[in-house]
Scaffold this motif. Structure first.
Motif, PDB file in Angstrom:
ATOM      1  N   ASN A  30      -0.481  -1.153  11.551  1.00  0.00           N
ATOM      2  CA  ASN A  30      -0.321  -1.366  10.453  1.00  0.00           C
ATOM      3  C   ASN A  30      -0.370  -0.327   9.418  1.00  0.00           C
ATOM      4  OD1 ASN A  30       0.883  -2.792   7.877  1.00  0.00           O
ATOM      5  ND2 ASN A  30      -0.636  -4.401   8.253  1.00  0.00           N
ATOM      6  N   TYR A  84      -3.321   5.533  11.085  1.00  0.00           N
ATOM      7  CA  TYR A  84      -1.894   5.190  11.600  1.00  0.00           C
ATOM      8  C   TYR A  84      -1.134   6.304  12.121  1.00  0.00           C
ATOM      9  CZ  TYR A  84       2.808   3.097  11.652  1.00  0.00           C
ATOM     10  OH  TYR A  84       4.180   2.943  12.043  1.00  0.00           O
ATOM     11  N   ASN A 120       0.335  -0.075   6.355  1.00  0.00           N
ATOM     12  CA  ASN A 120      -0.255  -0.771   5.124  1.00  0.00           C
ATOM     13  C   ASN A 120      -1.603  -0.798   4.934  1.00  0.00           C
ATOM     14  OD1 ASN A 120       2.327  -1.465   3.809  1.00  0.00           O
ATOM     15  ND2 ASN A 120       2.558  -3.171   5.248  1.00  0.00           N
TER      16      ASN A 120
END
Length: 460
Positions: A57, A27, A59
């Protein structure tokens, strides 16, 4: 050559490590200016070569890199807030690598703060140290702890693959750093002195981009007008524009940012005479008061600035201009501010990008005892925007009945079946059309004008 060989060996070692894992994702998020976005694309290019795929994302990422901006202190505070919130991700996944790159890392006190207060951060990467990223990642993976490289390198990472955000619009940095030292600006301290790329490398890159189908080439630099001044036997920025204009293909050339003191008649002539160079100039004035301009160390007067505007408008009275303005610079008087309003009324900008002054530690202006209240600054901003809205609403009417050449950016967010794009003059144009036009040029006859865009009908 030995350094490159070593870097290739490191990349190959990382490839082997990554290939043994399943779908390793990165990311990468870039804050701030387009130069930062371009750096982020190069970071992604390095990671792609190693074997990472990408995710939007954080996460679900195995590697997180925040590519930071340092122009305003609140931008740094925002990054630290995000980094702090990511501690739980590290707790959940001890193998997660978190890195910070970009302008924030050029400040020693920031690097020390990261090391002391944010143990979840593994990698710190300087703005010109992208080639060091594989080595830093390998150190982390091999358990060697905190890894950092914030040195300033003259190497521009020529030849690095970029994972570009657009398939038809490309940014091409032509120089890095700044020598101007405006008193409100931290850039010379975090990006270093001006360093220009060789024109042959720039021309080669643009030729390849055009060959690959890119329709807009945005030349980037803190002050593109001073391109080549630091190199012997190198061409000037206007000469570079003329050489790029000679490249065959259907594309448009834009550039930013320009400094008014270096906006020579040679440059203004090149803008007008080169058919592929956009007929638009973003020329940051910052203030209409000579007293404030002097306090900002801008090295031009309002009269000098207006002379350049008049020179361009002699070519075309409707030539498109945009600008930056700082409202509430320390001890800006009511008279100083009125002179700024007077200037924008004279120039009639198509758009302005305005900012309320915010203190930036490390700059000369931050040492000035500022006696202007926040309430007064906000009121001035309100007046400025109100006047500019009126100017834009009236100014955009000049396009009604004209046909504008538009590079189509995407679908309208508010009107199903409508598209938006930017004209040669950098004006937002909205019109009804099929999504197959995205990434292509279209001719649109303008029928209506708003205070933020114009609307029209697609010509078949």
């Amino acid at each position: 050559m030995r350094i490159l060989d070593k870097n290739e060996r490191i990349i190959n070692e990382l490839k082997k490590i990554i290939s043994e894992k399943s779908n390793v994702k990165a990311y990468v998020h870039s804050f701030g200016c387009q130069l930062n976005v371009s750096d982020g694309e190069k970071i992604k290019g390095v990671l792609k070569k190693i074997g990472y795929s990408f995710t939007e994302n954080a996460n679900e990422a195995d590697l997180i890199i925040l590519n930071t901006c340092a122009v305003r202190e609140n931008a740094e505070d925002r990054v630290f807030g995000i980094v702090g919130s990511m501690k739980h991700l590290k707790d959940e996944n001890p193998n997660l690598i978190i890195g910070i790159s970009g302008c924030m890392t050029a400040q020693n006190h920031i690097v020390e703060r990261i090391k002391k207060s944010y143990p979840q951060v593994d990698v710190v990467l300087g703005t010109s140290a992208i080639n060091s990223l594989p080595r830093l990642l390998l150190d982390c993976i091999n358990g060697r702890g905190f890894a950092a490289d914030t040195e300033e390198y003259a190497d521009f990472s020529e030849g690095l693959e970029q994972v570009r955000e657009s398939s038809f619009k490309a940014s091409v940095p032509i120089m890095f750093g700044c020598n101007n030292f405006c008193t409100y600006c931290i850039v010379p301290y975090v990006r270093g002195r001006e360093r220009s790329r060789k024109s042959d490398d720039i021309i080669r890159e643009v030729k390849q981009l055009v060959s690959d189908g890119y329709k807009e080439i945005m030349l980037l630099g803190q002050n593109v007008n001073s391109y080549g001044n630091d190199l012997d036997d190198e061409i000037s920025f206007p000469q570079l524009l003329r050489k790029l204009n000679e490249i065959s293909g259907e594309f448009i050339i834009r550039f930013m940012s320009s400094h008014p003191k270096d906006a020579t008649t040679e440059l203004l002539d090149a803008i007008w005479e080169c058919e592929k160079v956009a007929k638009h100039l973003h020329l940051p004035v910052q203030s209409g008061s000579n007293q404030i301009l002097s306090a900002m160390n801008r090295r031009y007067t309002a009269e000098n600035y207006l002379e350049k505007v008049e020179y361009l408008r002699a070519y075309d009275k409707d030539f498109s201009l945009t600008t930056d303005i700082i409202v509430g610079f320390p001890n800006e008087s009511d008279d100083d501010f009125e002179k700024t309003l007077e200037l924008i009324r004279k120039v009639k900008y198509d758009n302005i990008y305005s900012f309320i002054y915010s203190k930036r530690t490390g700059t000369k202006a931050a040492e000035i005892d500022d006696k202007i209240s926040d309430e007064k600054k906000s009121e001035r901003m309100r007046r400025l925007l109100e006047i500019q809205r009126e100017i834009t609403s009236e100014s955009y009417k000049r396009f009604i009945g004209k046909t504008l050449r538009v590079l189509v950016d995407g679908e309208s967010r508010k009107k199903p079946g409508f598209l938006t794009g930017k004209s040669n003059e950098f004006i937002i144009v909205e019109f009804e059309g099929d999504s197959s036009l995205i990434g292509r040029f279209a001719d649109v006859k303008i029928t209506d004008a708003m205070n933020w865009a114009v609307a029209g009908k697609l010509l078949k």
